[in-house]
Enzyme design. Sequence first.
Site, PDB file in Angstrom:
ATOM      1  N   GLY A 188       0.815  -1.212   0.000  1.00  0.00           N
ATOM      2  CA  GLY A 188       0.000   0.000   0.000  1.00  0.00           C
ATOM      3  C   GLY A 188       0.847   1.260   0.000  1.00  0.00           C
ATOM      4  N   GLU A 214       1.583   1.861  -3.438  1.00  0.00           N
ATOM      5  CA  GLU A 214       0.312   2.226  -4.078  1.00  0.00           C
ATOM      6  C   GLU A 214      -0.042   3.699  -3.804  1.00  0.00           C
ATOM      7  OE1 GLU A 214      -1.602  -1.301  -2.420  1.00  0.00           O
ATOM      8  OE2 GLU A 214      -2.284  -1.780  -4.442  1.00  0.00           O
ATOM      9  N   GLU A 226       2.692  -8.109  -1.541  1.00  0.00           N
ATOM     10  CA  GLU A 226       1.451  -8.696  -1.014  1.00  0.00           C
ATOM     11  C   GLU A 226       1.357 -10.193  -1.254  1.00  0.00           C
ATOM     12  OE1 GLU A 226       1.723  -5.838  -2.544  1.00  0.00           O
ATOM     13  OE2 GLU A 226       0.346  -4.347  -1.728  1.00  0.00           O
TER      14      GLU A 226
HETATM   15  N1  CAA Z   1       1.620  -3.899   9.069  1.00  0.00           N
HETATM   16  C1  CAA Z   1       1.731  -4.037  10.389  1.00  0.00           C
HETATM   17  N2  CAA Z   1       2.886  -4.246  11.027  1.00  0.00           N
HETATM   18  C2  CAA Z   1       3.995  -4.297  10.280  1.00  0.00           C
HETATM   19  C3  CAA Z   1       3.965  -4.161   8.889  1.00  0.00           C
HETATM   20  C4  CAA Z   1       2.706  -3.935   8.274  1.00  0.00           C
HETATM   21  N3  CAA Z   1       2.591  -3.773   6.954  1.00  0.00           N
HETATM   22  N4  CAA Z   1       5.233  -4.276   8.415  1.00  0.00           N
HETATM   23  C5  CAA Z   1       6.009  -4.464   9.475  1.00  0.00           C
HETATM   24  N5  CAA Z   1       5.281  -4.476  10.605  1.00  0.00           N
HETATM   25  C6  CAA Z   1       5.753  -4.615  11.983  1.00  0.00           C
HETATM   26  C7  CAA Z   1       6.448  -5.938  12.232  1.00  0.00           C
HETATM   27  O1  CAA Z   1       5.522  -6.927  12.603  1.00  0.00           O
HETATM   28  C8  CAA Z   1       7.368  -5.588  13.369  1.00  0.00           C
HETATM   29  O2  CAA Z   1       6.587  -5.558  14.540  1.00  0.00           O
HETATM   30  P1  CAA Z   1       7.196  -6.024  15.943  1.00  0.00           P
HETATM   31  O3  CAA Z   1       8.324  -5.080  16.208  1.00  0.00           O
HETATM   32  O4  CAA Z   1       6.050  -5.920  16.879  1.00  0.00           O
HETATM   33  O5  CAA Z   1       7.660  -7.416  15.712  1.00  0.00           O
HETATM   34  C9  CAA Z   1       7.782  -4.157  13.050  1.00  0.00           C
HETATM   35  O6  CAA Z   1       6.787  -3.662  12.152  1.00  0.00           O
HETATM   36  C10 CAA Z   1       9.129  -4.032  12.380  1.00  0.00           C
HETATM   37  O7  CAA Z   1       9.160  -4.900  11.260  1.00  0.00           O
HETATM   38  P2  CAA Z   1      10.441  -5.775  10.922  1.00  0.00           P
HETATM   39  O8  CAA Z   1      10.911  -6.475  12.140  1.00  0.00           O
HETATM   40  O9  CAA Z   1      10.095  -6.588   9.737  1.00  0.00           O
HETATM   41  O10 CAA Z   1      11.483  -4.633  10.560  1.00  0.00           O
HETATM   42  P3  CAA Z   1      12.568  -4.596   9.421  1.00  0.00           P
HETATM   43  O11 CAA Z   1      13.244  -3.307   9.554  1.00  0.00           O
HETATM   44  O12 CAA Z   1      13.371  -5.847   9.421  1.00  0.00           O
HETATM   45  O13 CAA Z   1      11.758  -4.617   8.035  1.00  0.00           O
HETATM   46  C11 CAA Z   1      10.048  -3.960   6.480  1.00  0.00           C
HETATM   47  C12 CAA Z   1      10.924  -3.559   7.697  1.00  0.00           C
HETATM   48  C13 CAA Z   1      10.948  -4.166   5.257  1.00  0.00           C
HETATM   49  C14 CAA Z   1       9.086  -2.857   6.219  1.00  0.00           C
HETATM   50  C15 CAA Z   1       9.320  -5.273   6.786  1.00  0.00           C
HETATM   51  O14 CAA Z   1       8.663  -5.143   8.026  1.00  0.00           O
HETATM   52  C16 CAA Z   1       8.283  -5.667   5.781  1.00  0.00           C
HETATM   53  O15 CAA Z   1       8.611  -6.234   4.758  1.00  0.00           O
HETATM   54  N6  CAA Z   1       7.000  -5.424   6.101  1.00  0.00           N
HETATM   55  C17 CAA Z   1       5.870  -5.914   5.344  1.00  0.00           C
HETATM   56  C18 CAA Z   1       5.654  -5.172   4.076  1.00  0.00           C
HETATM   57  C19 CAA Z   1       4.421  -5.717   3.407  1.00  0.00           C
HETATM   58  O16 CAA Z   1       4.203  -6.893   3.267  1.00  0.00           O
HETATM   59  N7  CAA Z   1       3.605  -4.783   2.946  1.00  0.00           N
HETATM   60  C20 CAA Z   1       2.395  -5.117   2.271  1.00  0.00           C
HETATM   61  C21 CAA Z   1       1.263  -5.046   3.254  1.00  0.00           C
HETATM   62  S1  CAA Z   1      -0.232  -5.593   2.562  1.00  0.00           S
HETATM   63  C22 CAA Z   1      -0.783  -4.282   1.675  1.00  0.00           C
HETATM   64  O17 CAA Z   1      -0.191  -3.250   1.627  1.00  0.00           O
HETATM   65  C23 CAA Z   1      -2.058  -4.573   0.964  1.00  0.00           C
HETATM   66  C24 CAA Z   1      -2.528  -3.541   0.083  1.00  0.00           C
HETATM   67  O18 CAA Z   1      -2.332  -3.560  -1.109  1.00  0.00           O
HETATM   68  C25 CAA Z   1      -3.376  -2.481   0.594  1.00  0.00           C
END
Ligand code: CAA
Length: 725
Positions: free
Chosen positions: A120, A123, A143
């Site tokens: 997002g 996006e 995603e």
């Molecule tokens: N939502 C909620 N919590 C999230 C999150 C998200 N999208 N991304 C990360 N977090 C949380 C993690 O669970 C973690 O929480 P805790 O400290 O409680 O464990 C905290 O943020 C830090 O995350 P990381 O430990 O992973 O930190 P990092 O520095 O190693 O990595 C990152 C950072 C690259 C952003 C990695 O967290 C990541 O890849 N996040 C997910 C990204 C993702 O999948 N985004 C797509 C979401 S779905 C979407 O967006 C749908 C849509 O089209 C609308």
Amino acid sequence: RRGSALCLREFRVSSSIKSSGQVSYELRGDVAVMTVSNAPVNALSLAIRQDLVARIKQFEEDEAAKVAVIVGEGKVFIAGADIREFKRPATEPHLPDVIDGIEACTKPVIAAIHGVALGGGLEVALGCHFRVGVKGAKVGLPEVHLGIIPGAGGTQRLPRLAGYEKALEMIPSGAPIGADAAKAAGILDDVSDEADAVAAGLAFARSVIDNGTPLRRCSELVAPAVDAQVFADAKAAVAKRARGQKSPVVCVEAIEVASQTSFADGMAKEREMFMELKNSAQHRALAHAFFADRALGKLPEIEGIAPRTLKSIGVIGGGTMGAGIATGALMNGLSVTLIERDDEALGRAKATIAKNVGGAVKKGKLSAEQEQRIFDKALSLSTDYASLSEVDLVVEAVFEDIDVKKQVFEKLDAVCKEGAVLATNTSYLDVNAIAAVTKRPQDVIGLHFFSPAHIMKLLEVVVADKTAPDVIATGFQLGKIMRKIAVRAGVCDGFIGNRILATYRAAADAIVVDGSTPFEVDDVMLEFGFPMGPYAVADLAGLDIGWATRKRKAPTRDPRERYFTFADRMCEQGWFGQKTSKGYYVYEDGARKGTPNPAVLDILTEERKEKQINAQNLSKEQILDRYMAAMVNEAAKVVEEGIALRPLDVDMTLIYGYGFPRWRGGPMQYADEIGLEKILSNIKAYAEEDGYFWQPAKLLEELVASGRSFADLNAESGNNSAAKK
Ligand code: CAA
Ligand code: NAI
């Protein structure tokens, strides 16, 4: 026992998820800077979505503001939707509408990206009229890894902006790309030399104002047409890789929709596909895996505890495991002193390491200079234990024999410096008994790597009765350095993974002796999503290993246990699997994929005759139910005894070490989906045939009685944010 699931409530946290974050608005001259602040990754929570709508309206009405720049506070731009909110019903304003609102703005809006813009987050950026990144920024639509597709226009705007091929490369793989590649693909308009995103955004805003650059809305762009065959080919290739996971294929379908319809219709279709996947078991499983990954190292016993220094390690034994462990350590910058029994064995170990390292160089995972450094400086070989006097940690990987291991640990106790961590890579042996031969049991731990150790992700950190907390922390630190997924395990025969494996393998053997074939079982498990079935795995590992274990355990075998002889008979013929070109499968001319060995069926028929078993023909579903019930039941016992701290630790062990499909979330998550009541009632039905093997886990009975799930146990541990309510 420490950490028993039944006392998980000790760690309970009462926090509930609040929708958090805010978007600030600040006028810098004639540029409005909107800063998204929602630590740690600026996820697009309800509060952020609401604020974005309000700030965009404010910008439209603000006559002093000519251009708006959206930036993220902290280390990233925006990491996407707030995944924790996916469990709850979607609440307005929905992200696609928020982004449509940004795009509809009549004055330019610029996304200034640093860190990452993911899901997002990208996006939102695609909804802006321009995008600028700072050096090192990354953009992606990951995603697919959560079992969903981009749900806020990503599948419709990205192909219009960057072309179908780029979208087909990025969206089904979920892999992010760097700023320069994003600029080359047209996703970023510029990569700025400015140090921070605000400065980059302000500079870009100035050029837009000065040049009067017209607004560019992705929804209004037309991507160059492509042949429909491109989508058909992409779908076939993606489906093959996905092996049962739906979202990669749906990603391709959603991009194809962009080529077929108007933007508005495409958005409606994307929403429909997104919602369907968001409500699927595959999404629940992958979201569980996402949070479980992050919960693994969060253990009350090491919270705030610093690991010991970790720069140089010793490895004892340079066989299959020792050479692999040394390779993994060297490739990740550690110095290694490897001890073998004689020079010849040392030579063999060095050759294996050289082959492994050379392979990594060929694959581009390591540079030639790093390879050179490893052999010039980082690796020492010795037959003298005294060479270990200065290392920070030792991993013992000698033969799986308790007496040999005890001798090694006595020697280590004599030569290693004070504070050195002494670890064993044993698969099954008692780490407490090994620790007991030293004068420093607090420094002893199990570090159970998996073969090939420089490739396999899993590391079981086996905590013995007297292991000190900073030694546990050091085990996890070694995992981090070696880029492993470290899971905490307690001491028992086989720890988490091999103990559960032994049980479901025994269930498979019973299924086979009772009438099915090993090939049917393998097929069912392949269809389930494992990369290989259990009998193909046995051929790969070598049937002689299990044979030796069975012989060793024969004297202590419980007479109530059903004992099957077909595998022993196969070994008696010299069929040890792939290494002898024959096992459950026949491997012609060194082939790695075999064809079923028909002689195995004759051996099975003989065994059934001897035991007067009437072969019953189980359906695929019945085979799967039994196999999974055995896995889940043993896993529940492992949690009940505190061998695994939480169900999520079991799930990640099976995923990273045993090929359990991630999109099913591991056995405990799978059991929750099936329903614990059904699993328990199956176990009770099987117990009528074999009450010794099928003894229901108390934890399973307790959960069913109290109407709880394994996810509830994870939530009670307080360390799995996905499960928090
Ligand atoms: N939502 C909620 N919590 C999230 C999150 C998200 N999208 N991304 C990360 N977090 C949380 C993690 O669970 C973690 O929480 P805790 O400290 O409680 O464990 C905290 O943020 C830090 O995350 P990381 O430990 O992973 O930190 P990092 O520095 O190693 O990595 C990152 C950072 C690259 C952003 C990695 O967290 C990541 O890849 N996040 C997910 C990204 C993702 O999948 N985004 C797509 C979401 S779905 C979407 O967006 C749908 C849509 O089209 C609308
Ligand atoms: P291996 O037989 O390939 O290697 C053992 C090596 O240890 C041999 O090279 C031998 O020369 C050396 N050795 C024996 N005694 C020694 C001593 N006193 N000092 C120095 N070197 C000595 O065995 P493998 O498969 O590497 O297994 C090692 C350990 O790792 C065992 O405990 C095993 O259970 C465990 N393990 C094995 C896995 C596998 O898939 N092979 C997976 C995970 C753990």
